[in-house]
Motif scaffolding. Structure first.
Motif, PDB file in Angstrom:
ATOM      1  N   ALA A 350      19.219  -4.982  12.419  1.00 38.73           N
ATOM      2  CA  ALA A 350      19.215  -6.432  12.613  1.00 38.73           C
ATOM      3  C   ALA A 350      18.073  -7.041  11.811  1.00 38.73           C
ATOM      4  CB  ALA A 350      19.060  -6.779  14.083  1.00 38.73           C
ATOM      5  N   LEU A 352      15.858 -10.668  11.518  1.00 41.92           N
ATOM      6  CA  LEU A 352      15.494 -11.963  12.101  1.00 41.92           C
ATOM      7  C   LEU A 352      14.719 -12.755  11.057  1.00 41.92           C
ATOM      8  CD1 LEU A 352      15.265  -9.622  14.451  1.00 41.92           C
ATOM      9  CD2 LEU A 352      14.477 -11.549  15.846  1.00 41.92           C
ATOM     10  N   ASP A 390       9.264  -1.301  14.039  1.00 40.46           N
ATOM     11  CA  ASP A 390       9.896  -2.475  13.455  1.00 40.46           C
ATOM     12  C   ASP A 390       9.007  -3.056  12.349  1.00 40.46           C
ATOM     13  OD1 ASP A 390      12.022  -2.301  15.254  1.00 40.46           O
ATOM     14  OD2 ASP A 390      11.011  -3.567  16.735  1.00 40.46           O
ATOM     15  N   ARG A 410      21.578  -5.559  19.426  1.00 40.05           N
ATOM     16  CA  ARG A 410      21.602  -6.852  20.116  1.00 40.05           C
ATOM     17  C   ARG A 410      20.631  -6.858  21.293  1.00 40.05           C
ATOM     18  NH1 ARG A 410      25.567 -10.242  18.436  1.00 40.05           N
ATOM     19  NH2 ARG A 410      27.048  -9.334  16.944  1.00 40.05           N
ATOM     20  N   VAL A 413      17.167  -7.163  19.811  1.00 39.26           N
ATOM     21  CA  VAL A 413      16.878  -8.532  19.376  1.00 39.26           C
ATOM     22  C   VAL A 413      16.602  -9.433  20.582  1.00 39.26           C
ATOM     23  CG1 VAL A 413      17.905 -10.600  18.333  1.00 39.26           C
ATOM     24  CG2 VAL A 413      18.104  -8.380  17.193  1.00 39.26           C
ATOM     25  N   CYS A 417      13.216 -11.531  21.102  1.00 39.32           N
ATOM     26  CA  CYS A 417      13.246 -12.988  21.206  1.00 39.32           C
ATOM     27  C   CYS A 417      12.607 -13.473  22.509  1.00 39.32           C
ATOM     28  CB  CYS A 417      14.696 -13.479  21.109  1.00 39.32           C
ATOM     29  SG  CYS A 417      15.371 -13.349  19.421  1.00 39.32           S
ATOM     30  N   VAL A 443      19.457 -14.782  13.148  1.00 40.49           N
ATOM     31  CA  VAL A 443      19.627 -13.332  13.269  1.00 40.49           C
ATOM     32  C   VAL A 443      20.940 -12.924  12.623  1.00 40.49           C
ATOM     33  CG1 VAL A 443      19.751 -11.365  14.848  1.00 40.49           C
ATOM     34  CG2 VAL A 443      18.336 -13.355  15.434  1.00 40.49           C
TER      35      VAL A 443
END
Length: 480
Positions: A350, A352, A390, A410, A413, A417, A443
């Motif tokens: 993912a 962002l 990350d 997901r 994320v 968030c 995202v």
């Protein structure tokens, strides 16, 4: 005033030394040698506590030297021998030289710790030249006058140690310029002591084995200079690190050091080839002293090059302001993640794309320095919102990109968030004021055929969509 009177009296006694009769010379000799002790003691007391070690060592050397002088005079006047050379006095003189060497080296190592390369180069050169002096001048003279091996060994050690120390002292004195006269006096005193040793060896009478009495004068000069160095106001600054000079090991300098390194074995071997007497001990000890210095020099250069390469690599891959990986490093990381041959990993990726809301008003109102301070603070907080593996990068301006990989991207994320939302709800202090910002985040998740441009592009578009509902002090989020 004390320094001036000490220097005038000491050097006047040295100048008058050869004028007096042999027996009368004992008085100025002892006045100069013993007078250096209180002078150095005054220097010790005047120096900061953290700068007293070399002066204590030099003071100890002076005391031992004077004990040697007393032993020498006892042998001559109490035992009726023609000279005190070769007695206990020589042992004490060698010990005193080692103490003097230790004191001088403390000065060199502390004063020159920012110029270790130059100090090593100077010591190598001085050792090589000292070895050349020994092998071509002193050894033939000592052999011709049948000087005992014990005295030869003591003189050999003194010459090499004093030559190496003199070279190092001259280096730190030259780098210091004219600001530290005490350093120059120490170097001059070491040079006078070396001259005294050479003169003593060259004037030994082959019949009696006694050196010329005038050779005491260089030693007296060394005593006087040591006392002057201790009394000079700049003595308190001798242990402060000097400025780091350019350490450029050019081809010419490298070739010169190569010649100096090879000088002792080449000259010694050459003398053997031509049937001349050579000192095998010099070749062994000289090489044992020079080669480690060369190895240290090479190791330091290798370390400097490695650190320079690391610095260049970091400059190429990291943002200078925040210290985060830069745009190039971010794109490279994405390329690596997407190129991973394991089929489950690209699907678990993912991106962002984050942009600050409210940054421009802060930058305009408080100035660019406050704006930079704000970016640094946000970068640190963003780094605290993600996991260790990350990636948080500064993509440009007030834009940051987060790359995370997880078996359930997901959920990862969502967790990130949540932490970002909590982070932006807290005000930041920049430019002496409390300010609030918001974050717009887009995202994008990697599919089986995802590319770097595709991921960044989708996340960027999602971020612009999030900006339509941006709000200061909260997180605006859109999933692509």
């Amino acid at each position: 005033m004390v320094l001036r009177w000490y220097a005038v009296i000491s050097f006047a006694l040295v100048a008058g030394y050869p004028v007096l009769s042999y027996d009368a010379r004992t008085v100025p000799f002892l006045l100069v040698t013993l007078g250096a002790i209180p002078a150095v003691l005054v220097g010790v007391r005047r120096s900061p506590r953290t700068a007293r070690l070399p002066w204590w060592l030099l003071l100890a050397g002076l005391v031992v030297f004077n004990l040697g002088n007393c032993a020498w005079l006892w042998v001559v006047y109490a035992q009726g021998r023609i000279s005190g050379d070769g007695s206990l006095a020589d042992v004490l003189f060698s010990l005193a030289n080692l103490l003097m060497f230790a004191g001088a080296m403390v000065v060199v190592l502390r004063r020159g710790r920012r110029d270790i390369g130059g100090v090593i180069d100077s010591a190598i050169t001085a050792l090589a030249l000292g070895g050349l002096l020994w092998d071509t001048v002193l050894l033939p003279q000592l052999t011709a006058t049948d000087v005992p091996m014990g005295r030869q060994g003591a003189l050999f050690v003194n010459v090499l140690v004093m030559a190496g120390t003199l070279g190092a002292l001259l280096r730190v004195s030259l780098v210091a310029g004219g600001r530290l006269p005490a350093l120059w006096m120490l170097a001059a005193g070491m040079a006078a002591g070396l001259v005294g040793n050479v003169a003593a060896a060259m004037t030994i009478d082959p019949v009696s084995g006694v050196r010329a009495d005038w050779t005491n004068m260089p030693f007296l000069v060394a005593y006087a200079l040591l006392g002057c160095a201790a009394l000079h106001p700049s003595s308190a600054l001798t242990l402060q690190p000097g400025r780091p000079p350019d350490d450029d090991l050019s081809a010419t300098r490298l070739a010169f050091l190569g010649v100096m390194t090879a000088l002792i074995p080449v000259v010694g071997g050459g003398r053997v080839v031509f049937g001349l007497e050579s000192d095998g001990l010099l070749i062994a000890v000289g090489s044992a002293a020079v080669i480690p210095l060369v190895m240290i020099r090479i190791a330091r250069l290798a370390g400097q090059r490695r650190r320079a390469e690391q610095a260049l690599r970091r400059m190429a891959t990291h943002d200078a302001l925040t210290g985060l990986p830069n745009r190039a490093a971010c794109l490279e990381r994405l390329e690596t993640e997407l190129a991973d041959p394991r089929p489950d990993h690209p699907a678990g990726l993912a991106v962002l794309f984050t942009d600050l809301d409210g940054f421009k008003p802060v930058n305009d109102r408080l100035g660019h320095a406050a704006g930079d301070e704000l970016l640094i603070a946000v970068a640190g907080r963003l780094r605290g919102c993600v996991r260790e593996h990350d990636l948080v990068s500064r993509f440009g301006g007030d834009e940051f990109v987060v790359v995370c990989r997880d078996t359930d991207p997901r959920a990862a994320v969502d967790a990130i968030c949540v932490r970002i939302r909590e982070m932006v709800e807290q005000p930041l202090t920049v430019g002496g004021e409390s300010v609030r910002i918001g974050l717009s985040v887009g995202v994008a998740f990697a599919g089986p055929a995802a590319t770097t441009d595709d991921l960044i592009g989708r996340a960027d578009l999602a971020m612009y969509a999030a900006k339509q509902s941006k709000s200061i002090g909260t997180l605006s989020l859109v999933l692509a």
